[in-house]
Write a protein that holds these residues in place. Structure first.
Motif, PDB file in Angstrom:
ATOM      1  N   UNK A   1       0.832  -1.198   0.000  1.00 60.72           N
ATOM      2  CA  UNK A   1       0.000   0.000   0.000  1.00 60.72           C
ATOM      3  C   UNK A   1       0.879   1.265   0.000  1.00 60.72           C
ATOM      4  N   UNK A   2       1.993   1.199   0.718  1.00 62.07           N
ATOM      5  CA  UNK A   2       2.883   2.360   0.773  1.00 62.07           C
ATOM      6  C   UNK A   2       3.571   2.577  -0.574  1.00 62.07           C
ATOM      7  N   UNK A   3       4.080   1.503  -1.182  1.00 67.13           N
ATOM      8  CA  UNK A   3       4.794   1.664  -2.451  1.00 67.13           C
ATOM      9  C   UNK A   3       3.836   2.047  -3.570  1.00 67.13           C
ATOM     10  N   UNK A   4       2.574   1.723  -3.429  1.00 63.65           N
ATOM     11  CA  UNK A   4       1.563   2.089  -4.424  1.00 63.65           C
ATOM     12  C   UNK A   4       1.533   3.600  -4.625  1.00 63.65           C
ATOM     13  N   UNK A   5       1.826   4.344  -3.578  1.00 64.99           N
ATOM     14  CA  UNK A   5       1.835   5.809  -3.667  1.00 64.99           C
ATOM     15  C   UNK A   5       2.882   6.285  -4.668  1.00 64.99           C
ATOM     16  N   UNK A   6       4.058   5.668  -4.642  1.00 71.49           N
ATOM     17  CA  UNK A   6       5.093   6.055  -5.606  1.00 71.49           C
ATOM     18  C   UNK A   6       4.687   5.671  -7.027  1.00 71.49           C
ATOM     19  N   UNK A   7       3.964   4.565  -7.173  1.00 69.11           N
ATOM     20  CA  UNK A   7       3.464   4.174  -8.495  1.00 69.11           C
ATOM     21  C   UNK A   7       2.481   5.218  -9.026  1.00 69.11           C
ATOM     22  N   UNK A   8       1.641   5.730  -8.146  1.00 71.83           N
ATOM     23  CA  UNK A   8       0.685   6.765  -8.550  1.00 71.83           C
ATOM     24  C   UNK A   8       1.413   8.044  -8.961  1.00 71.83           C
ATOM     25  N   UNK A   9       2.457   8.385  -8.222  1.00 69.76           N
ATOM     26  CA  UNK A   9       3.236   9.575  -8.563  1.00 69.76           C
ATOM     27  C   UNK A   9       3.893   9.416  -9.926  1.00 69.76           C
ATOM     28  N   UNK A  10       4.414   8.214 -10.206  1.00 73.21           N
ATOM     29  CA  UNK A  10       5.039   7.979 -11.503  1.00 73.21           C
ATOM     30  C   UNK A  10       4.009   8.080 -12.628  1.00 73.21           C
ATOM     31  N   UNK A  11       2.803   7.617 -12.379  1.00 70.73           N
ATOM     32  CA  UNK A  11       1.751   7.715 -13.398  1.00 70.73           C
ATOM     33  C   UNK A  11       1.432   9.175 -13.707  1.00 70.73           C
ATOM     34  N   UNK A  12       1.373  10.012 -12.674  1.00 71.62           N
ATOM     35  CA  UNK A  12       1.166  11.442 -12.901  1.00 71.62           C
ATOM     36  C   UNK A  12       2.326  12.008 -13.710  1.00 71.62           C
ATOM     37  N   UNK A  13       3.543  11.601 -13.379  1.00 74.67           N
ATOM     38  CA  UNK A  13       4.724  12.078 -14.097  1.00 74.67           C
ATOM     39  C   UNK A  13       4.665  11.689 -15.570  1.00 74.67           C
ATOM     40  N   UNK A  14       4.254  10.456 -15.851  1.00 73.80           N
ATOM     41  CA  UNK A  14       4.158  10.004 -17.241  1.00 73.80           C
ATOM     42  C   UNK A  14       3.143  10.837 -18.021  1.00 73.80           C
ATOM     43  N   UNK A  15       2.005  11.107 -17.414  1.00 72.85           N
ATOM     44  CA  UNK A  15       0.985  11.927 -18.071  1.00 72.85           C
ATOM     45  C   UNK A  15       1.471  13.356 -18.259  1.00 72.85           C
ATOM     46  N   UNK A  16       2.175  13.860 -17.251  1.00 73.57           N
ATOM     47  CA  UNK A  16       2.679  15.227 -17.326  1.00 73.57           C
ATOM     48  C   UNK A  16       3.672  15.371 -18.474  1.00 73.57           C
ATOM     49  N   UNK A  17       4.492  14.372 -18.688  1.00 72.02           N
ATOM     50  CA  UNK A  17       5.450  14.409 -19.800  1.00 72.02           C
ATOM     51  C   UNK A  17       4.725  14.552 -21.133  1.00 72.02           C
ATOM     52  N   UNK A  18       3.591  13.883 -21.261  1.00 74.61           N
ATOM     53  CA  UNK A  18       2.786  13.991 -22.490  1.00 74.61           C
ATOM     54  C   UNK A  18       2.202  15.393 -22.619  1.00 74.61           C
ATOM     55  N   UNK A  19       1.704  15.941 -21.526  1.00 70.35           N
ATOM     56  CA  UNK A  19       1.112  17.277 -21.563  1.00 70.35           C
ATOM     57  C   UNK A  19       2.142  18.333 -21.955  1.00 70.35           C
ATOM     58  N   UNK A  20       3.377  18.161 -21.515  1.00 71.51           N
ATOM     59  CA  UNK A  20       4.441  19.105 -21.874  1.00 71.51           C
ATOM     60  C   UNK A  20       4.678  19.073 -23.379  1.00 71.51           C
TER      61      UNK A  20
END
Length: 216
Positions: A192-211
């Motif tokens: 459950x704790x490491x899942x948080x970092x996975x969620x952050x990486x998913x936001x980062x991946x989407x953000x890279x596309x938006x840029x």
């Protein structure tokens, strides 16, 4: 520097900034709460941090809704508006997860062996670091899109480190002389704790596309 994506809409700019503050504050409160739990279980200090995140989650929801309403009244192109709202929704999901994980701790109260506590602390620190990095990256997206890439690299670095720690932690858990149910319980909380970092990486991946989309 003003939020270029919003032009002169200072009120909207302030609300998005406050929303990002909420995400950052939630990350800090979450890490403090896990530290409190590892020190003394569901103590008054732990409950205070849980309440902090509950209050922050409520404020984040209010800001997200308010920004959404205002953005539909502004002259942003629909695609840009959609990207911003998706970012906020994803970040709000991380805050919700912070609260959810702490409620798991509060209700299930896992008995974490002393020899594993440092691993849980490290895992929590890396997961929250990935969230902190993605908050910085999102701020940069509005102010200085060319600098986003550097921040996204940090998100991915901390997410990778968190994966390394949780893999080691799983192995350590199942080497302990405990009942299988206890081992599964301990693994559940690590995941459950490491899942948080996975969620952050998913936001980062989407953000890279938006840029990329903003630079077209």
């Amino acid at each position: 520097m003003a939020l270029k994506l919003f032009g002169r809409t200072k009120k909207l700019e302030r609300k998005v900034d406050e929303f990002l503050d909420v995400v950052g504050d939630s990350s800090l409160s979450f890490q403090q709460a896990i530290d409190c739990y590892l020190d003394s279980g569901v103590s008054d200090r732990f409950e205070e941090r849980l309440q902090q995140i509950t209050d922050l989650e409520r404020r984040g929801d209010e800001l997200e809704h308010s920004v959404e309403m205002e953005m539909y009244s502004e002259t942003l192109i629909p695609d840009a508006r959609s990207d911003v709202l998706k970012l906020m929704e994803s970040l709000d999901g991380i805050v919700n997860t912070f609260k959810g994980v702490l409620f798991y701790f509060a209700t299930e109260r896992p008995a974490i062996p002393e020899e594993l506590k440092s691993n849980y602390r490290e895992l929590t620190a890396l997961s929250t670091a990935s969230v902190d990095d993605v908050v910085v990256a999102v701020r940069a997206f509005f102010r200085d899109p060319d600098s986003v890439k550097d921040h996204l690299h940090k998100v991915r670095f901390h997410e990778h480190e968190a994966d390394t720690v949780v893999t080691r932690l799983r192995s350590d858990i199942f080497e302990l002389d405990l009942h299988l149910a206890e081992k599964i319980h301990l693994r559940f909380f690590a995941e459950r704790i490491v899942w948080i970092s996975d969620m952050a990486e998913e936001v980062a991946d989407n953000l890279a596309i938006y840029v990329v989309k903003r630079n077209i």
